[in-house]
Design a protein around this motif. Structure first.
Motif, PDB file in Angstrom:
ATOM      1  N   ILE A   7      36.863  45.309  46.802  1.00  0.00           N
ATOM      2  CA  ILE A   7      37.362  44.955  45.472  1.00  0.00           C
ATOM      3  C   ILE A   7      37.102  43.481  45.214  1.00  0.00           C
ATOM      4  CG2 ILE A   7      39.445  44.656  44.072  1.00  0.00           C
ATOM      5  CD1 ILE A   7      40.579  47.144  45.477  1.00  0.00           C
ATOM      6  N   THR A   8      36.531  43.190  44.048  1.00  0.00           N
ATOM      7  CA  THR A   8      36.240  41.811  43.658  1.00  0.00           C
ATOM      8  C   THR A   8      36.897  41.527  42.316  1.00  0.00           C
ATOM      9  OG1 THR A   8      34.115  41.823  44.823  1.00  0.00           O
ATOM     10  CG2 THR A   8      34.416  40.139  43.121  1.00  0.00           C
ATOM     11  N   PHE A   9      37.579  40.399  42.241  1.00  0.00           N
ATOM     12  CA  PHE A   9      38.211  39.981  40.992  1.00  0.00           C
ATOM     13  C   PHE A   9      37.564  38.707  40.486  1.00  0.00           C
ATOM     14  CE2 PHE A   9      42.068  42.400  42.411  1.00  0.00           C
ATOM     15  CZ  PHE A   9      42.125  43.241  41.316  1.00  0.00           C
ATOM     16  N   SER A  10      37.578  38.542  39.168  1.00  0.00           N
ATOM     17  CA  SER A  10      37.073  37.322  38.538  1.00  0.00           C
ATOM     18  C   SER A  10      38.242  36.425  38.156  1.00  0.00           C
ATOM     19  CB  SER A  10      36.254  37.653  37.291  1.00  0.00           C
ATOM     20  OG  SER A  10      35.095  38.385  37.615  1.00  0.00           O
ATOM     21  N   GLN A  11      38.101  35.154  38.461  1.00  0.00           N
ATOM     22  CA  GLN A  11      39.068  34.149  38.012  1.00  0.00           C
ATOM     23  C   GLN A  11      38.494  33.481  36.770  1.00  0.00           C
ATOM     24  OE1 GLN A  11      39.105  30.235  39.865  1.00  0.00           O
ATOM     25  NE2 GLN A  11      41.301  30.451  40.215  1.00  0.00           N
ATOM     26  N   TRP A  12      39.314  33.367  35.728  1.00  0.00           N
ATOM     27  CA  TRP A  12      38.892  32.780  34.458  1.00  0.00           C
ATOM     28  C   TRP A  12      39.682  31.499  34.228  1.00  0.00           C
ATOM     29  CZ3 TRP A  12      35.089  36.103  32.915  1.00  0.00           C
ATOM     30  CH2 TRP A  12      35.182  37.425  33.359  1.00  0.00           C
ATOM     31  N   SER A  13      39.026  30.354  34.319  1.00  0.00           N
ATOM     32  CA  SER A  13      39.719  29.071  34.211  1.00  0.00           C
ATOM     33  C   SER A  13      39.308  28.356  32.931  1.00  0.00           C
ATOM     34  CB  SER A  13      39.389  28.182  35.418  1.00  0.00           C
ATOM     35  OG  SER A  13      39.745  28.820  36.629  1.00  0.00           O
ATOM     36  N   SER A  14      40.293  27.912  32.175  1.00  0.00           N
ATOM     37  CA  SER A  14      40.026  27.170  30.945  1.00  0.00           C
ATOM     38  C   SER A  14      39.621  25.743  31.278  1.00  0.00           C
ATOM     39  CB  SER A  14      41.263  27.165  30.054  1.00  0.00           C
ATOM     40  OG  SER A  14      41.046  26.370  28.911  1.00  0.00           O
ATOM     41  N   LEU A  15      38.515  25.295  30.698  1.00  0.00           N
ATOM     42  CA  LEU A  15      38.023  23.936  30.929  1.00  0.00           C
ATOM     43  C   LEU A  15      38.267  23.030  29.731  1.00  0.00           C
ATOM     44  CD1 LEU A  15      34.568  24.703  32.600  1.00  0.00           C
ATOM     45  CD2 LEU A  15      36.760  24.269  33.714  1.00  0.00           C
ATOM     46  N   GLY A  16      38.938  23.556  28.697  1.00  0.00           N
ATOM     47  CA  GLY A  16      39.076  22.798  27.458  1.00  0.00           C
ATOM     48  C   GLY A  16      37.829  22.976  26.615  1.00  0.00           C
ATOM     49  N   SER A  17      37.881  22.509  25.380  1.00  0.00           N
ATOM     50  CA  SER A  17      36.748  22.646  24.455  1.00  0.00           C
ATOM     51  C   SER A  17      36.280  24.096  24.341  1.00  0.00           C
ATOM     52  CB  SER A  17      35.567  21.749  24.896  1.00  0.00           C
ATOM     53  OG  SER A  17      35.978  20.402  24.942  1.00  0.00           O
ATOM     54  N   ASN A  18      37.215  25.034  24.534  1.00  0.00           N
ATOM     55  CA  ASN A  18      36.942  26.467  24.385  1.00  0.00           C
ATOM     56  C   ASN A  18      36.005  27.028  25.447  1.00  0.00           C
ATOM     57  OD1 ASN A  18      38.555  26.558  21.983  1.00  0.00           O
ATOM     58  ND2 ASN A  18      36.818  25.734  20.838  1.00  0.00           N
ATOM     59  N   LYS A  19      35.770  26.275  26.525  1.00  0.00           N
ATOM     60  CA  LYS A  19      34.902  26.743  27.599  1.00  0.00           C
ATOM     61  C   LYS A  19      35.730  27.408  28.698  1.00  0.00           C
ATOM     62  CE  LYS A  19      30.813  25.386  26.163  1.00  0.00           C
ATOM     63  NZ  LYS A  19      30.057  24.337  26.872  1.00  0.00           N
ATOM     64  N   ILE A  20      35.156  28.456  29.286  1.00  0.00           N
ATOM     65  CA  ILE A  20      35.792  29.205  30.368  1.00  0.00           C
ATOM     66  C   ILE A  20      34.874  29.203  31.585  1.00  0.00           C
ATOM     67  CG2 ILE A  20      36.619  31.471  31.128  1.00  0.00           C
ATOM     68  CD1 ILE A  20      38.458  30.225  29.088  1.00  0.00           C
ATOM     69  N   LYS A  21      35.460  28.932  32.741  1.00  0.00           N
ATOM     70  CA  LYS A  21      34.720  28.951  33.998  1.00  0.00           C
ATOM     71  C   LYS A  21      35.104  30.212  34.778  1.00  0.00           C
ATOM     72  CE  LYS A  21      32.306  27.259  37.495  1.00  0.00           C
ATOM     73  NZ  LYS A  21      30.839  27.133  37.443  1.00  0.00           N
ATOM     74  N   ARG A  22      34.098  31.000  35.142  1.00  0.00           N
ATOM     75  CA  ARG A  22      34.339  32.224  35.902  1.00  0.00           C
ATOM     76  C   ARG A  22      33.881  32.072  37.345  1.00  0.00           C
ATOM     77  NH1 ARG A  22      31.149  38.012  34.997  1.00  0.00           N
ATOM     78  NH2 ARG A  22      31.813  38.981  36.968  1.00  0.00           N
ATOM     79  N   LYS A  23      34.749  32.508  38.273  1.00  0.00           N
ATOM     80  CA  LYS A  23      34.393  32.604  39.682  1.00  0.00           C
ATOM     81  C   LYS A  23      34.854  33.965  40.186  1.00  0.00           C
ATOM     82  CE  LYS A  23      34.808  27.667  40.814  1.00  0.00           C
ATOM     83  NZ  LYS A  23      35.490  26.667  41.687  1.00  0.00           N
ATOM     84  N   ASP A  24      34.006  34.636  40.948  1.00  0.00           N
ATOM     85  CA  ASP A  24      34.350  35.931  41.521  1.00  0.00           C
ATOM     86  C   ASP A  24      34.812  35.759  42.966  1.00  0.00           C
ATOM     87  OD1 ASP A  24      33.591  37.045  39.153  1.00  0.00           O
ATOM     88  OD2 ASP A  24      31.755  37.977  39.910  1.00  0.00           O
ATOM     89  N   PHE A  25      35.899  36.448  43.303  1.00  0.00           N
ATOM     90  CA  PHE A  25      36.456  36.381  44.648  1.00  0.00           C
ATOM     91  C   PHE A  25      36.640  37.776  45.212  1.00  0.00           C
ATOM     92  CE2 PHE A  25      37.853  32.484  42.620  1.00  0.00           C
ATOM     93  CZ  PHE A  25      37.702  31.523  43.617  1.00  0.00           C
ATOM     94  N   CYS A  26      36.370  37.929  46.491  1.00  0.00           N
ATOM     95  CA  CYS A  26      36.661  39.175  47.193  1.00  0.00           C
ATOM     96  C   CYS A  26      38.178  39.257  47.372  1.00  0.00           C
ATOM     97  CB  CYS A  26      35.952  39.197  48.544  1.00  0.00           C
ATOM     98  SG  CYS A  26      36.273  40.671  49.519  1.00  0.00           S
ATOM     99  N   TYR A  27      38.762  40.359  46.946  1.00  0.00           N
ATOM    100  CA  TYR A  27      40.222  40.503  47.024  1.00  0.00           C
ATOM    101  C   TYR A  27      40.718  40.347  48.453  1.00  0.00           C
ATOM    102  CZ  TYR A  27      44.835  42.672  46.428  1.00  0.00           C
ATOM    103  OH  TYR A  27      46.184  42.939  46.413  1.00  0.00           O
TER     104      TYR A  27
END
Length: 217
Positions: free
Chosen positions: A152-172
């Protein structure tokens, strides 16, 4: 809503849904977190999304109260609210129902406020987030339940401001394994060791309305 779909499902999978009264009573115990737009929730046996729907509803109520007078701000924080909710469910029909229930909940909130000004791109982004955050899998084996099971892999969605989102995938598995000496460890303000897993994939920042474009990068 009935707490069971069939006696066979109860016998085969132990499937019994939690009543709305019990859900609200439990969530009231952590009400401060349910009303924090960015607080992350993971339901390891999410069923058709009864718990997650109530959590999302509470978060979206906060977004509405704070940002309904500014559509872009509402959209950004509503996106963050959805992206903070995760679920694992063993049965595929429940997974589909959970995604549908969460999307309809979001869509109703959004369209009630902005009516004809709603953006199709945001609705597409929300569907994409739900596809990534609600997983058909087994929370005990930590694997998906398709014909070719994978971790199982989940994506982390982090707000960077200026309406930008940073995605990182992690193994559960790596997210709950706190004994690996090869992983980075940090300390909290209380001096406790904090476990930081290594992402399996890192994506370039994107505007939250175009987050599904990350798949092609």
């Amino acid at each position: 809503m009935s707490q069971i779909k069939s006696k066979k499902r109860v016998a085969d999978h132990g499937e019994v849904f939690t009543s709305a009264r019990e859900i609200n009573a439990m969530l009231d115990l952590v009400n401060q977190e349910t009303e924090n737009i960015e607080s992350t929730f993971l339901e390891p046996a999410c069923g058709s999304g009864n718990f997650l729907s109530e959590i999302l509803s509470r978060k979206l109520n906060v977004v509405r109260e704070r940002y309904r007078k500014n559509q872009l701000e509402y959209e950004r924080y509503a996106f963050i609210a959805v992206s903070s909710i995760y679920g694992i469910e063993l049965l595929e029909d429940n997974v589909k129902e959970c995604k549908s229930n969460l999307f309809q909940l979001f869509s109703t909130h959004y369209k009630t406020i902005f009516k004809k000004n709603c953006k199709d791109k945001l609705l597409k982004s929300i569907k994409y987030i739900l596809e990534k955050n609600i997983i058909c899998g087994d929370a005990l084996t930590l694997n998906t339940t398709n014909l070719n099971p994978t971790p199982i892999t989940f994506s982390q969605w982090s707000s960077l401001g200026s309406n930008k989102i940073k995605r990182k995938d992690f193994c559960y598995k790596s997210m709950i394994n706190q004994t690996s000496p090869s992983e980075l460890q940090l300390f909290s303000d209380l001096g406790e060791v904090q476990y930081i897993p290594t992402p399996v994939k890192d994506y370039p920042p994107l505007h939250f309305l175009y987050i599904s474009d990350a798949e092609s990068n």
